[in-house]
Scaffold this motif. Sequence first.
Motif, short mmCIF file in Angstrom:
data_model
loop_
_atom_site.label_atom_id
_atom_site.label_comp_id
_atom_site.label_asym_id
_atom_site.label_seq_id
_atom_site.Cartn_x
_atom_site.Cartn_y
_atom_site.Cartn_z
N ASP A 62 0.86 -1.19 0.00
CA ASP A 62 0.00 0.00 0.00
C ASP A 62 0.90 1.24 0.00
OD1 ASP A 62 -1.96 1.89 0.22
OD2 ASP A 62 -2.90 1.03 2.01
N HIS A 63 1.49 1.51 -1.15
CA HIS A 63 2.51 2.54 -1.24
C HIS A 63 1.94 3.96 -1.11
CE1 HIS A 63 5.35 -0.56 -2.06
NE2 HIS A 63 4.59 -1.00 -3.03
N SER A 64 0.75 4.19 -1.63
CA SER A 64 0.20 5.54 -1.53
C SER A 64 -0.09 5.89 -0.07
CB SER A 64 -1.05 5.69 -2.39
OG SER A 64 -2.07 4.81 -1.95
N GLN A 65 -0.61 4.96 0.69
CA GLN A 65 -0.87 5.21 2.11
C GLN A 65 0.44 5.30 2.88
OE1 GLN A 65 -3.83 6.02 3.23
NE2 GLN A 65 -3.06 6.39 5.27
N SER A 66 1.42 4.51 2.50
CA SER A 66 2.73 4.56 3.13
C SER A 66 3.35 5.94 2.96
CB SER A 66 3.65 3.50 2.53
OG SER A 66 4.95 3.61 3.05
N VAL A 67 3.28 6.50 1.77
CA VAL A 67 3.84 7.82 1.50
C VAL A 67 3.14 8.87 2.37
CG1 VAL A 67 4.03 9.64 -0.25
CG2 VAL A 67 4.67 7.30 -0.81
N LYS A 68 1.82 8.77 2.51
CA LYS A 68 1.08 9.72 3.34
C LYS A 68 1.52 9.65 4.80
CE LYS A 68 -3.13 9.71 0.57
NZ LYS A 68 -4.54 9.31 0.53
N VAL A 69 1.65 8.44 5.32
CA VAL A 69 2.04 8.26 6.71
C VAL A 69 3.47 8.75 6.93
CG1 VAL A 69 2.51 6.50 8.47
CG2 VAL A 69 0.40 6.40 7.15
N LEU A 74 7.50 13.04 8.67
CA LEU A 74 8.47 14.08 8.29
C LEU A 74 8.00 15.47 8.73
CD1 LEU A 74 9.54 12.79 4.77
CD2 LEU A 74 11.03 13.11 6.76
N LEU A 75 6.70 15.73 8.59
CA LEU A 75 6.17 17.01 9.03
C LEU A 75 6.33 17.20 10.52
CD1 LEU A 75 2.91 17.33 6.90
CD2 LEU A 75 4.94 18.75 6.76
N LEU A 76 6.10 16.14 11.28
CA LEU A 76 6.31 16.22 12.73
C LEU A 76 7.77 16.51 13.06
CD1 LEU A 76 4.15 13.30 14.18
CD2 LEU A 76 3.90 15.74 14.67
N LEU A 77 8.66 15.85 12.35
CA LEU A 77 10.10 16.08 12.59
C LEU A 77 10.50 17.51 12.22
CD1 LEU A 77 11.79 12.80 11.36
CD2 LEU A 77 11.89 13.76 13.65
N GLN A 78 10.00 18.00 11.13
CA GLN A 78 10.36 19.35 10.69
C GLN A 78 9.73 20.40 11.58
OE1 GLN A 78 9.18 19.02 6.62
NE2 GLN A 78 11.02 17.89 6.05
#
Length: 81
Positions: A62-69, A74-78
Amino acid sequence: MRRLTAFFTAALLSTSALAMHCPADMAKIDELLKSDPPADATVLAQVQALRAEGESLHKAGDHSQSVKVLDEALLLLQGSE
Protein backbone atom coordinates in the motif's frame (compact mmCIF):
# COMPACT_ATOMS: atom_id res chain seq x y z
CA MET A 1 -7.49 -0.20 -26.95
CA ARG A 2 -4.57 2.25 -26.96
CA ARG A 3 -6.16 4.29 -24.19
CA LEU A 4 -6.65 1.20 -22.06
CA THR A 5 -3.03 0.16 -22.56
CA ALA A 6 -1.83 3.69 -21.77
CA PHE A 7 -3.97 3.76 -18.63
CA PHE A 8 -2.60 0.47 -17.31
CA THR A 9 0.96 1.47 -18.16
CA ALA A 10 0.55 4.77 -16.30
CA ALA A 11 -1.00 3.00 -13.32
CA LEU A 12 1.84 0.50 -13.19
CA LEU A 13 4.52 3.17 -13.43
CA SER A 14 2.93 5.37 -10.77
CA THR A 15 2.78 2.45 -8.35
CA SER A 16 6.43 1.72 -9.02
CA ALA A 17 7.36 5.35 -8.45
CA LEU A 18 5.56 5.38 -5.11
CA ALA A 19 7.20 2.11 -4.14
CA MET A 20 10.60 3.70 -4.68
CA HIS A 21 9.59 6.83 -2.75
CA CYS A 22 8.88 4.96 0.51
CA PRO A 23 12.43 3.72 1.20
CA ALA A 24 13.81 7.20 0.51
CA ASP A 25 11.36 8.71 3.01
CA MET A 26 12.17 6.06 5.60
CA ALA A 27 15.90 6.73 5.18
CA LYS A 28 15.32 10.47 5.53
CA ILE A 29 13.34 9.92 8.75
CA ASP A 30 16.02 7.60 10.11
CA GLU A 31 18.73 10.17 9.36
CA LEU A 32 16.78 12.99 11.01
CA LEU A 33 16.13 10.84 14.07
CA LYS A 34 19.82 10.05 14.29
CA SER A 35 21.19 13.54 13.65
CA ASP A 36 18.53 15.76 15.25
CA PRO A 37 15.89 13.84 17.23
CA PRO A 38 12.95 15.79 18.65
CA ALA A 39 13.42 16.94 22.25
CA ASP A 40 9.77 16.18 23.05
CA ALA A 41 9.40 12.48 23.93
CA THR A 42 5.78 12.48 22.74
CA VAL A 43 6.76 13.74 19.28
CA LEU A 44 9.60 11.22 19.13
CA ALA A 45 7.19 8.38 19.94
CA GLN A 46 4.71 9.60 17.32
CA VAL A 47 7.41 9.82 14.65
CA GLN A 48 8.71 6.34 15.47
CA ALA A 49 5.17 4.89 15.35
CA LEU A 50 4.42 6.58 12.02
CA ARG A 51 7.77 5.42 10.62
CA ALA A 52 6.97 1.82 11.61
CA GLU A 53 3.45 2.07 10.18
CA GLY A 54 4.81 3.48 6.93
CA GLU A 55 7.25 0.60 6.61
CA SER A 56 4.50 -1.95 7.28
CA LEU A 57 2.25 -0.35 4.66
CA HIS A 58 5.15 -0.32 2.17
CA LYS A 59 5.83 -4.00 2.75
CA ALA A 60 2.11 -4.76 2.36
CA GLY A 61 2.13 -3.01 -1.02
CA ASP A 62 0.00 0.00 0.00
CA HIS A 63 2.51 2.54 -1.24
CA SER A 64 0.20 5.54 -1.53
CA GLN A 65 -0.87 5.21 2.11
CA SER A 66 2.73 4.56 3.13
CA VAL A 67 3.84 7.82 1.50
CA LYS A 68 1.08 9.72 3.34
CA VAL A 69 2.04 8.26 6.71
CA LEU A 70 5.75 8.86 6.15
CA ASP A 71 5.05 12.44 5.06
CA GLU A 72 3.17 12.95 8.32
CA ALA A 73 6.21 11.72 10.25
CA LEU A 74 8.47 14.08 8.29
CA LEU A 75 6.17 17.01 9.03
CA LEU A 76 6.31 16.22 12.73
CA LEU A 77 10.10 16.08 12.59
CA GLN A 78 10.36 19.35 10.69
CA GLY A 79 7.88 21.02 13.03
CA SER A 80 9.85 20.00 16.10
CA GLU A 81 12.96 21.94 15.06
